[in-house]
Design a protein around this motif. Structure first.
Motif, PDB file in Angstrom:
ATOM      1  N   THR A   1     -10.551  -0.039   2.263  1.00 28.83           N
ATOM      2  CA  THR A   1     -11.439   0.788   2.795  1.00 28.83           C
ATOM      3  C   THR A   1     -11.143   0.792   4.525  1.00 28.83           C
ATOM      4  O   THR A   1     -10.490  -0.074   4.931  1.00 28.83           O
ATOM      5  CB  THR A   1     -12.882   0.360   2.564  1.00 28.83           C
ATOM      6  N   GLY A   2     -11.395   1.958   4.986  1.00 24.07           N
ATOM      7  CA  GLY A   2     -11.169   1.937   6.473  1.00 24.07           C
ATOM      8  C   GLY A   2     -10.652   3.332   6.681  1.00 24.07           C
ATOM      9  O   GLY A   2     -10.374   3.963   5.704  1.00 24.07           O
ATOM     10  N   SER A   3     -10.436   3.362   7.882  1.00 22.19           N
ATOM     11  CA  SER A   3      -9.622   4.786   8.573  1.00 22.19           C
ATOM     12  C   SER A   3      -9.217   4.226   9.787  1.00 22.19           C
ATOM     13  O   SER A   3      -9.244   3.254  10.232  1.00 22.19           O
ATOM     14  CB  SER A   3     -10.546   5.768   8.415  1.00 22.19           C
ATOM     15  N   GLY A   4      -8.349   5.506  10.413  1.00 25.24           N
ATOM     16  CA  GLY A   4      -7.793   5.284  11.624  1.00 25.24           C
ATOM     17  C   GLY A   4      -8.064   6.369  12.438  1.00 25.24           C
ATOM     18  O   GLY A   4      -8.572   7.473  12.045  1.00 25.24           O
ATOM     19  N   PRO A   5      -7.623   6.259  13.855  1.00 23.22           N
ATOM     20  CA  PRO A   5      -7.775   7.397  14.891  1.00 23.22           C
ATOM     21  C   PRO A   5      -6.775   8.726  14.749  1.00 23.22           C
ATOM     22  O   PRO A   5      -7.355   9.637  15.176  1.00 23.22           O
ATOM     23  CB  PRO A   5      -7.692   6.817  16.172  1.00 23.22           C
ATOM     24  N   HIS A   6      -5.790   8.595  14.060  1.00 25.26           N
ATOM     25  CA  HIS A   6      -4.767   9.659  13.765  1.00 25.26           C
ATOM     26  C   HIS A   6      -5.333  10.508  12.629  1.00 25.26           C
ATOM     27  O   HIS A   6      -4.820  10.081  11.731  1.00 25.26           O
ATOM     28  CB  HIS A   6      -3.475   9.127  13.684  1.00 25.26           C
ATOM     29  N   THR A   7      -5.909  11.558  12.905  1.00 25.63           N
ATOM     30  CA  THR A   7      -6.221  12.524  11.923  1.00 25.63           C
ATOM     31  C   THR A   7      -4.970  13.647  11.868  1.00 25.63           C
ATOM     32  O   THR A   7      -4.522  14.122  12.914  1.00 25.63           O
ATOM     33  CB  THR A   7      -7.522  13.137  12.362  1.00 25.63           C
ATOM     34  N   PRO A   8      -4.803  14.187  10.581  1.00 24.55           N
ATOM     35  CA  PRO A   8      -5.554  13.735   9.366  1.00 24.55           C
ATOM     36  C   PRO A   8      -4.789  12.553   8.700  1.00 24.55           C
ATOM     37  O   PRO A   8      -5.138  12.409   7.524  1.00 24.55           O
ATOM     38  CB  PRO A   8      -5.308  15.109   8.248  1.00 24.55           C
ATOM     39  N   ARG A   9      -3.775  12.022   8.990  1.00 25.94           N
ATOM     40  CA  ARG A   9      -2.966  11.054   8.489  1.00 25.94           C
ATOM     41  C   ARG A   9      -3.769   9.789   8.296  1.00 25.94           C
ATOM     42  O   ARG A   9      -3.361   8.911   7.397  1.00 25.94           O
ATOM     43  CB  ARG A   9      -1.766  10.790   9.216  1.00 25.94           C
ATOM     44  N   GLN A  10      -5.025   9.489   8.974  1.00 24.14           N
ATOM     45  CA  GLN A  10      -5.667   8.207   8.924  1.00 24.14           C
ATOM     46  C   GLN A  10      -7.207   8.443   8.442  1.00 24.14           C
ATOM     47  O   GLN A  10      -8.111   7.796   8.822  1.00 24.14           O
ATOM     48  CB  GLN A  10      -5.641   7.399  10.114  1.00 24.14           C
ATOM     49  N   ASN A  11      -7.224   9.478   7.866  1.00 21.24           N
ATOM     50  CA  ASN A  11      -8.766  10.041   7.310  1.00 21.24           C
ATOM     51  C   ASN A  11      -9.273   8.904   6.296  1.00 21.24           C
ATOM     52  O   ASN A  11     -10.462   8.906   6.054  1.00 21.24           O
ATOM     53  CB  ASN A  11      -8.855  11.426   6.772  1.00 21.24           C
ATOM     54  N   GLY A  12      -8.324   7.973   5.926  1.00 21.45           N
ATOM     55  CA  GLY A  12      -8.746   7.011   4.704  1.00 21.45           C
ATOM     56  C   GLY A  12      -7.749   6.156   4.675  1.00 21.45           C
ATOM     57  O   GLY A  12      -6.676   6.394   5.459  1.00 21.45           O
ATOM     58  N   PRO A  13      -7.931   5.079   3.538  1.00 22.62           N
ATOM     59  CA  PRO A  13      -6.832   4.152   3.466  1.00 22.62           C
ATOM     60  C   PRO A  13      -5.594   4.916   2.754  1.00 22.62           C
ATOM     61  O   PRO A  13      -5.764   5.554   1.865  1.00 22.62           O
ATOM     62  CB  PRO A  13      -7.485   3.068   2.449  1.00 22.62           C
ATOM     63  N   HIS A  14      -4.512   4.338   3.082  1.00 25.32           N
ATOM     64  CA  HIS A  14      -2.988   4.823   2.654  1.00 25.32           C
ATOM     65  C   HIS A  14      -2.238   3.749   2.457  1.00 25.32           C
ATOM     66  O   HIS A  14      -1.362   3.480   3.360  1.00 25.32           O
ATOM     67  CB  HIS A  14      -2.593   5.804   3.407  1.00 25.32           C
ATOM     68  N   ALA A  15      -2.426   3.000   1.254  1.00 26.21           N
ATOM     69  CA  ALA A  15      -1.380   1.848   0.990  1.00 26.21           C
ATOM     70  C   ALA A  15       0.016   2.214   0.953  1.00 26.21           C
ATOM     71  O   ALA A  15       0.170   3.139   0.259  1.00 26.21           O
ATOM     72  CB  ALA A  15      -1.981   0.777  -0.127  1.00 26.21           C
ATOM     73  N   HIS A  16       0.956   1.783   1.628  1.00 28.16           N
ATOM     74  CA  HIS A  16       2.273   2.126   1.724  1.00 28.16           C
ATOM     75  C   HIS A  16       3.356   1.239   1.174  1.00 28.16           C
ATOM     76  O   HIS A  16       4.499   1.471   1.023  1.00 28.16           O
ATOM     77  CB  HIS A  16       2.917   2.548   2.931  1.00 28.16           C
ATOM     78  N   GLN A  17       3.005  -0.016   1.222  1.00 30.43           N
ATOM     79  CA  GLN A  17       3.963  -1.073   0.701  1.00 30.43           C
ATOM     80  C   GLN A  17       3.247  -2.340   0.064  1.00 30.43           C
ATOM     81  O   GLN A  17       2.183  -2.740   0.628  1.00 30.43           O
ATOM     82  CB  GLN A  17       4.779  -1.553   1.873  1.00 30.43           C
ATOM     83  N   ILE A  18       3.849  -3.269  -0.843  1.00 29.44           N
ATOM     84  CA  ILE A  18       3.171  -4.473  -1.507  1.00 29.44           C
ATOM     85  C   ILE A  18       4.451  -5.178  -1.628  1.00 29.44           C
ATOM     86  O   ILE A  18       5.393  -4.715  -2.362  1.00 29.44           O
ATOM     87  CB  ILE A  18       2.148  -3.974  -2.478  1.00 29.44           C
ATOM     88  N   GLN A  19       4.273  -6.456  -1.294  1.00 27.62           N
ATOM     89  CA  GLN A  19       5.234  -7.454  -1.788  1.00 27.62           C
ATOM     90  C   GLN A  19       4.723  -8.830  -1.700  1.00 27.62           C
ATOM     91  O   GLN A  19       3.614  -9.099  -1.148  1.00 27.62           O
ATOM     92  CB  GLN A  19       6.377  -7.148  -0.695  1.00 27.62           C
TER      93      GLN A  19
END
Length: 344
Positions: A137-155
């Protein structure tokens, strides 16, 4: 596609089939020069954009980076990977990264902003449907790339105790546990708002982590405490010596096995950046051209760097100078819409 017949180590290359890529490509790795010789390709999985090897090197895993995301497993008993059962839906949109952790394959689902755990059988094949899906959950200030969560890596972290996911949309890194198939959030470390963290690499000593940021061309140096599962940001270092001339979207990040250097790739500027590790910080040594256009991923193996240049459709390799860390271009092979390289 060119073919080779050398024996020894193998490279596995992912690609975007929707952009004309050949699927999963196998290449021989020359032990003396690091050069790749293409052997064959396998095209049964849509958009196998990211690959990972099982710890024993006998099974290859691939995401299918589509709206109806999936993961697939392949046996590596011969030169050409062979499917080890059907692909498994991950209940997530656009899985862009995956890793093996605690008897599961974990996927980072960019589109849906979630992380999925798919259990493995003892032989490395996928056991069935996901055991858990953890939605960010959450978002960031850079729209539209951060309009919601975007999981990019897991390890996994170096201790093997924690699953660590990087989320570009929420400017944060999540530390999770995986117990009895259930993913549980332990801590969430906040990075600078708008930085857009993409990938993370741990220092070989297990005490530091380096996060490459896509939306601002920087690396965030963090202290990692495996005992408590805590990540503490310390400093942010630019990946370029000056302001970018145009687009500058960092993608991959790797560390040298001796812990002396860190390398990043930056799309748009199309460069590899070399950093010297100095105490708790990084010092930018210099940049070199990436050997193609739009370097999507970066891999280190035996003193060589391998770059998947997505838009120029090639994989380039470089010899890293052991004294300065600076990469020297050594060659490339053609792979349309190349997206990642793993060496086994």
């Amino acid at each position: 596609m060119a073919h080779g017949d050398r024996r020894g180590r193998r490279a596995f290359i992912g690609s975007f089939t929707a952009a004309g890529g050949p699927g999963i490509v196998t290449a021989a790795v020359d032990e003396d020069s690091g050069a790749l010789a293409l052997l064959n390709s396998l095209d049964g999985l849509p958009d196998p954009s990211y690959l990972a090897l099982a710890p024993d090197g006998r099974t290859l895993y691939a995401v299918s980076e589509t709206v109806d995301g999936a993961v697939a497993a392949y046996r590596l008993t011969k030169d050409k990977p062979e499917p080890a059962g059907p692909r498994v839906p991950v209940d997530g949109d656009g899985p862009t990264h995956l890793g093996v952790h605690a008897g599961h394959v974990l996927t980072a689902n960019y589109g849906s902003g979630s992380v999925t755990a798919v259990p493995l059988r003892p032989d490395g094949a996928l056991a069935g449907a996901p055991s858990a899906v953890l939605r960010h959950t959450g978002s960031g200030p850079h729209t539209p790339r951060q309009n919601g969560p975007h999981a990019h890596q897991i390890q996994s972290d170096p201790s093997g105790r924690w699953a660590v996911s990087v989320d570009l949309g929420t400017d944060s890194v999540r530390v999770c546990t995986l117990t009895d198939g259930d993913l549980v959030l332990h801590r969430e470390a906040a990075l600078r708002p708008g930085s857009g963290p993409r990938h993370l690499v741990f220092h070989p000593n297990g005490s530091y982590a380096y996060v490459v940021n896509e939306l601002t061309p920087t690396v965030t140096v963090c202290r990692w405490d495996a005992a408590d599962g805590t990540l503490k940001p310390l400093a942010e270092t630019p990946v370029l010596p000056g302001a970018p001339a145009g687009d500058a979207y960092p993608s991959g990040i790797v560390a040298s096995p001796d812990g002396c250097f860190v390398w990043t790739a930056t799309r748009g500027e199309d460069v590899l950046s070399t950093f010297a590790v100095e105490g708790e910080g990084l010092r930018l040594v210099g940049t070199v051209p990436c050997g193609g256009h739009w370097p999507r991923a970066l891999t280190e193996a035996d003193g060589y760097l391998y770059v998947a240049n997505e838009r120029s459709g090639d994989v380039a390799w470089f010899a890293a100078d052991p004294a300065t860390g600076l990469p020297r271009y050594a060659g490339s092979v053609e792979v349309t819409a190349a997206s990642c390289v793993v060496i086994g």
